[in-house]
Scaffold this motif. Structure first.
Motif, PDB file in Angstrom:
ATOM      1  N   PRO A 263      13.923  32.092  39.269  1.00  0.00           N
ATOM      2  CA  PRO A 263      15.224  32.119  39.943  1.00  0.00           C
ATOM      3  C   PRO A 263      15.962  33.428  39.680  1.00  0.00           C
ATOM      4  O   PRO A 263      15.935  33.958  38.565  1.00  0.00           O
ATOM      5  CB  PRO A 263      15.960  30.929  39.315  1.00  0.00           C
ATOM      6  CG  PRO A 263      15.305  30.726  37.995  1.00  0.00           C
ATOM      7  CD  PRO A 263      13.869  31.100  38.183  1.00  0.00           C
ATOM      8  N   SER A 264      16.586  33.945  40.696  1.00  0.00           N
ATOM      9  CA  SER A 264      17.313  35.207  40.589  1.00  0.00           C
ATOM     10  C   SER A 264      18.784  34.937  40.299  1.00  0.00           C
ATOM     11  O   SER A 264      19.433  34.151  40.998  1.00  0.00           O
ATOM     12  CB  SER A 264      17.190  36.008  41.890  1.00  0.00           C
ATOM     13  OG  SER A 264      18.039  37.130  41.870  1.00  0.00           O
ATOM     14  N   LYS A 265      19.320  35.602  39.279  1.00  0.00           N
ATOM     15  CA  LYS A 265      20.721  35.414  38.920  1.00  0.00           C
ATOM     16  C   LYS A 265      21.667  35.938  39.997  1.00  0.00           C
ATOM     17  O   LYS A 265      22.831  35.564  40.040  1.00  0.00           O
ATOM     18  CB  LYS A 265      21.013  36.096  37.590  1.00  0.00           C
ATOM     19  CG  LYS A 265      20.332  35.429  36.398  1.00  0.00           C
ATOM     20  CD  LYS A 265      20.753  36.078  35.092  1.00  0.00           C
ATOM     21  CE  LYS A 265      20.097  35.363  33.904  1.00  0.00           C
ATOM     22  NZ  LYS A 265      20.500  35.956  32.611  1.00  0.00           N
ATOM     23  N   GLU A 266      21.165  36.819  40.852  1.00  0.00           N
ATOM     24  CA  GLU A 266      21.990  37.363  41.923  1.00  0.00           C
ATOM     25  C   GLU A 266      22.113  36.411  43.109  1.00  0.00           C
ATOM     26  O   GLU A 266      23.004  36.551  43.954  1.00  0.00           O
ATOM     27  CB  GLU A 266      21.424  38.703  42.424  1.00  0.00           C
ATOM     28  CG  GLU A 266      21.671  39.884  41.487  1.00  0.00           C
ATOM     29  CD  GLU A 266      20.837  39.793  40.206  1.00  0.00           C
ATOM     30  OE1 GLU A 266      19.675  39.325  40.290  1.00  0.00           O
ATOM     31  OE2 GLU A 266      21.345  40.170  39.139  1.00  0.00           O
ATOM     32  N   SER A 267      21.229  35.422  43.185  1.00  0.00           N
ATOM     33  CA  SER A 267      21.228  34.501  44.319  1.00  0.00           C
ATOM     34  C   SER A 267      22.329  33.457  44.151  1.00  0.00           C
ATOM     35  O   SER A 267      22.602  32.989  43.032  1.00  0.00           O
ATOM     36  CB  SER A 267      19.867  33.811  44.432  1.00  0.00           C
ATOM     37  OG  SER A 267      19.921  32.757  45.368  1.00  0.00           O
ATOM     38  N   ASN A 268      22.961  33.072  45.290  1.00  0.00           N
ATOM     39  CA  ASN A 268      23.965  32.009  45.206  1.00  0.00           C
ATOM     40  C   ASN A 268      23.324  30.635  45.003  1.00  0.00           C
ATOM     41  O   ASN A 268      24.030  29.637  44.875  1.00  0.00           O
ATOM     42  CB  ASN A 268      24.862  32.007  46.446  1.00  0.00           C
ATOM     43  CG  ASN A 268      24.089  31.711  47.726  1.00  0.00           C
ATOM     44  OD1 ASN A 268      22.865  31.507  47.707  1.00  0.00           O
ATOM     45  ND2 ASN A 268      24.793  31.706  48.852  1.00  0.00           N
ATOM     46  N   GLN A 269      21.994  30.580  44.993  1.00  0.00           N
ATOM     47  CA  GLN A 269      21.267  29.348  44.714  1.00  0.00           C
ATOM     48  C   GLN A 269      20.719  29.331  43.288  1.00  0.00           C
ATOM     49  O   GLN A 269      19.916  28.462  42.931  1.00  0.00           O
ATOM     50  CB  GLN A 269      20.109  29.174  45.701  1.00  0.00           C
ATOM     51  CG  GLN A 269      20.542  28.992  47.141  1.00  0.00           C
ATOM     52  CD  GLN A 269      21.355  27.734  47.344  1.00  0.00           C
ATOM     53  OE1 GLN A 269      21.076  26.694  46.763  1.00  0.00           O
ATOM     54  NE2 GLN A 269      22.404  27.836  48.163  1.00  0.00           N
TER      55      GLN A 269
ATOM     56  N   LEU B 281      29.277  26.749  42.566  1.00  0.00           N
ATOM     57  CA  LEU B 281      29.778  28.109  42.731  1.00  0.00           C
ATOM     58  C   LEU B 281      31.263  28.245  42.415  1.00  0.00           C
ATOM     59  O   LEU B 281      31.751  29.361  42.217  1.00  0.00           O
ATOM     60  CB  LEU B 281      29.507  28.602  44.156  1.00  0.00           C
ATOM     61  CG  LEU B 281      28.031  28.612  44.588  1.00  0.00           C
ATOM     62  CD1 LEU B 281      27.896  29.156  45.998  1.00  0.00           C
ATOM     63  CD2 LEU B 281      27.184  29.420  43.619  1.00  0.00           C
ATOM     64  N   ILE B 282      31.979  27.146  42.378  1.00  0.00           N
ATOM     65  CA  ILE B 282      33.399  27.195  42.053  1.00  0.00           C
ATOM     66  C   ILE B 282      33.702  26.114  41.024  1.00  0.00           C
ATOM     67  O   ILE B 282      32.955  25.149  40.872  1.00  0.00           O
ATOM     68  CB  ILE B 282      34.282  26.981  43.304  1.00  0.00           C
ATOM     69  CG1 ILE B 282      33.973  25.613  43.946  1.00  0.00           C
ATOM     70  CG2 ILE B 282      34.089  28.106  44.310  1.00  0.00           C
ATOM     71  CD1 ILE B 282      34.887  25.271  45.104  1.00  0.00           C
ATOM     72  N   ASP B 283      34.812  26.299  40.302  1.00  0.00           N
ATOM     73  CA  ASP B 283      35.231  25.288  39.341  1.00  0.00           C
ATOM     74  C   ASP B 283      35.853  24.103  40.066  1.00  0.00           C
ATOM     75  O   ASP B 283      36.421  24.233  41.141  1.00  0.00           O
ATOM     76  CB  ASP B 283      36.245  25.891  38.363  1.00  0.00           C
ATOM     77  CG  ASP B 283      35.624  26.938  37.456  1.00  0.00           C
ATOM     78  OD1 ASP B 283      34.409  26.833  37.206  1.00  0.00           O
ATOM     79  OD2 ASP B 283      36.354  27.851  37.027  1.00  0.00           O
ATOM     80  N   GLY B 284      35.761  22.954  39.403  1.00  0.00           N
ATOM     81  CA  GLY B 284      36.410  21.775  39.956  1.00  0.00           C
ATOM     82  C   GLY B 284      35.417  20.712  40.391  1.00  0.00           C
ATOM     83  O   GLY B 284      34.213  20.959  40.532  1.00  0.00           O
ATOM     84  N   LYS B 285      35.943  19.509  40.593  1.00  0.00           N
ATOM     85  CA  LYS B 285      35.133  18.394  41.052  1.00  0.00           C
ATOM     86  C   LYS B 285      36.033  17.378  41.736  1.00  0.00           C
ATOM     87  O   LYS B 285      37.237  17.297  41.473  1.00  0.00           O
ATOM     88  CB  LYS B 285      34.372  17.753  39.883  1.00  0.00           C
ATOM     89  CG  LYS B 285      35.233  17.292  38.714  1.00  0.00           C
ATOM     90  CD  LYS B 285      34.348  16.799  37.581  1.00  0.00           C
ATOM     91  CE  LYS B 285      35.196  16.300  36.399  1.00  0.00           C
ATOM     92  NZ  LYS B 285      34.338  15.816  35.282  1.00  0.00           N
TER      93      LYS B 285
END
Length: 695
Positions: free
Chosen positions: A184-190, A340-344
């Protein structure tokens, strides 16, 4: 069945002249079959397993350790005949003697568990590393435990320290199920999605027990992670519609069936203080958090959080009478958490409140009288109701029960009881029970009758939910409570080398609630289906072949049919378990070999479907078929100085994989190896201290 009968007959003939009372091997064998274990689940009072009239099975912590099990599902499937788990679209589903999770009550130290999905609890919450023993009662137990206990009770009894200080540290590492994203690539949003999907199969646990006289404490922490995987069908489905005499061969499904990965942490704490020989107070609490990672790349995952707490006061009125007050609350919440963002966002909340008062006395000659009152309130908050908005539903139930345990003679025991419930929606219900034990050593006979009931769950009543456009589930506010009559007759034989049982049981339901699929498996509607009969025969044999070598065999045959002849249960008619166990000991060392297997026989059941005939679409049942299969596990456990335990093992030893993956087949990814190590730190300290003294 032939194997079990042959095993029993052969062993009886070998042991015909053995007097079990005089045998030097008798105590050794009793340790294996657990007949001296004190149980509480079947009668709510302490009673040796050999003396309880209610059919009960016990699995001890030592047996769990020696057999290498790390989760409750594998343990119960390998140890309990007639019990199976399946991975389904919403999680894991259990079946025992033809009944699913809504009829099987799971308890932790006698308390109910919140947080169900599809009637199943979150089985990952059940921590095997802090188990003292598991007690399994088969058959209706509504007279003792109320609604949902129509098919049986599984009570997990947690550990209490026996020594002044007990400190255990352990870990388990297992082979990966599947590597889906190796780099997995750390640059990927996945990146987080890919990393979470490939979590390692890893457990770590720590346990601290204190027994300081009046004050006792037990603290347990467990972390687990598990990598998700996907399975593909290698065969196509054949559908036969009996009423149309038509066979349809479907195209092979090419989309995978996905088993989600996860990580979780489980923290539990128990405290008790004994003021004097009459008064004791106990407190307990737990925190649990589960992150569940599916294969949908939508930048969110399922986050589950549970917090429970309770208190109990034990008061001895006099040497013969005891009074218990207890309160317990369990709160389970489910969130959509974002990568990708904080919260739930909250999507589900289930709360149980359970106060109880229990009184027991032995003041009557040869009798133990137990009576109590209980209150149970359940609330469910979620978005699966008609409005599709977050909404709360509630229901409550109040109960009074009484039970008389009468030891008529040394070899004759009778237990009778009745439970009266008042449900806010359905009013009054009475559930009687009667159990009889008669012993003519070495034979023991048990006769059990129990009436049960189950009020519809909040989801069965009010659900109106679209699952991602795949299918729709509809509740039914006009549902009636289920009722059943359970009858069993069991015979038991025990000697210094053989323990054997044969049990026949019948379970008659009225107004049984089922979810019926329609509209090409896209709609499920809850309805009462009239009368249903479940019946079966269960046989077990445990043989001591030579010193240290034991063979166990268990077989269950199930008959199931509704009044219209349509078979809706997906349980296999024939299932069984087998285990070969060998152990030996030397000074400061002992070892145990376990080869265990579970057999699930072929099964046929009916599925509601739609089929086009002469240009007209009509509903009809087709016969679904699942072939027989078996799953085998091997574990080799070594104990050094009673301080270090090392286990190496293999799950799914013969690498079985189902050719078609669905709700009723195995979802095993194949053969997997594992290793576990546990350190009893307090024993290691003692060993080092002794060595210092020697020097």
């Amino acid at each position: 069945m032939f194997f079990i009968v042959s095993l029993i007959i052969g062993s009886v003939s070998v042991n015909a002249q053995v007097n079990p009372v005089d045998s030097a091997n008798y105590d050794d064998f009793m340790d294996i079959i657990n007949l001296d274990e004190v149980v509480v689940t079947s009668t709510r009072t302490e009673k040796k397993l050999m003396n309880t009239p209610v059919i009960t099975q016990v699995i001890t912590a030592k047996q769990i350790e020696n057999r290498g099990f790390a989760d409750i599902k594998n343990l119960l499937m390998q140890e309990v005949p007639g019990l199976s788990f399946q991975e389904v679209g919403f999680g894991t589903s259990i079946n025992m003697q033809g009944l699913d999770a809504k009829h099987i009550l799971f308890l932790i130290d006698g308390e109910r568990i919140a947080g169900e999905t599809g009637n199943n609890i979150d089985y990952s919450r059940l921590n095997l590393y802090n188990v003292d023993r598991i007690e399994i009662v088969k058959g209706a137990a509504s007279a003792i435990y109320g609604s949902q206990a129509m098919g049986g009770v599984v009570n997990i009894i947690t550990k209490n320290a026996r020594k002044k200080v007990e400190l255990n540290i352990g870990g388990r590492y297992g082979e990966r199920n599947q590597r889906n994203y190796p780099n997995p690539s750390k640059e990927s949003n996945q990146y987080k999605f890919q990393r979470n999907t490939d979590k390692p199969n890893l457990n770590g646990n720590i346990s601290l027990g204190l027994n300081l006289g009046k004050l006792k404490s037990q603290t347990d922490v467990l972390y687990k992670s598990f990598d998700g995987y996907q399975l593909y069908d290698t065969d196509s489905i054949t559908k036969y519609y009996p009423e149309l005499d038509t066979t349809v061969i479907m195209n092979r499904v090419t989309t995978p069936s996905s088993i989600s990965g996860y990580d979780d942490i489980n923290i539990s704490q128990k405290l008790s203080y004994t003021f004097n020989n009459r008064l004791k107070i106990s407190l307990r609490g737990s925190y649990y958090e589960l992150n569940k990672y599916d294969f949908t790349q939508n930048n969110k995952f399922e986050n589950n959080v549970d917090f429970s707490y309770g208190a109990q006061l034990d008061y001895a009125i006099n040497p013969a009478s005891n009074l218990i007050f207890s309160y317990f609350s369990d709160n389970y919440e489910r969130f959509d958490k974002y990568e990708l963002i904080d919260g739930k966002d909250l999507s589900y909340k289930n709360n149980l409140i359970q106060p109880k008062i229990l009184f027991s006395t032995t003041a009557l000659r040869n009798q133990t009288l137990t009576t109590g009152i209980e209150f149970l309130q359940e609330s469910l908050y979620g978005d699966k109701f008609e409005s599709s908005q977050l909404e709360e539903k509630k229901q409550w139930n109040a109960t009074a029960f009484v039970q008389d345990d009468w030891q008529i003679k040394e070899d004759l025991n009778l237990i009778g009881g009745i439970r009266v419930d008042y449900h806010e929606k359905y009013g009054w219900n009475a559930s009687p029970k009667l159990s009889l034990l008669y012993r003519l050593f070495p034979f023991t006979m048990r006769l059990n009758y129990a009436s049960g009931f189950r009020s519809p769950s909040l989801k069965e009543l009010y659900m109106d939910w679209d699952h991602l456009g795949m299918f729709w589930i509809y509740g039914n506010e006009n549902l009636k409570p289920e009722k059943n009559h359970y009858l069993s007759l069991s015979g038991e034989y025990v000697s210094s080398r053989l323990y054997a049982t044969l049990t026949a049981y019948g379970n008659k339901f009225t107004d049984k609630i089922e979810g019926i699929w329609s509209n090409n498996q896209t709609e499920l509607r809850y309805t009462n289906i009239g009368k249903t009969t479940l019946a079966g025969i269960e046989a077990t044999a445990r043989v001591k072949i030579v010193q240290g070598l034991f063979l166990n065999g268990m077989l269950n045959y199930l008959y199931s049919e509704n009044e219209d002849g349509v078979r809706l249960t997906t349980a296999s008619p024939l299932s069984g378990n087998m285990r070969l166990e060998y152990g030996f000991s030397k000074k400061n060392y002992n070892a145990n070999f376990n080869l265990s297997g579970s057999f699930i026989g072929e099964k046929d059941y009916h599925v509601a479907d739609e089929i086009e005939v002469n240009g007209v679409t009509r509903e009809a049942f087709y016969e679904a078929h699942v072939p027989a299969y078996s799953m085998w596990n091997f574990a080799f456990t070594q104990n050094f100085y009673d301080a270090v335990r090392l286990t190496v093992g293999v799950d799914n030893l013969f690498d079985y994989k189902a050719s078609i993956i669905n709700f009723n087949t195995s979802t095993s990814p194949g053969r997997k190896f594992y290793v576990t190590m546990n350190l009893r730190v307090d024993e290691l300290v003692n060993i080092f201290d002794i060595h210092k003294l020697i020097r």
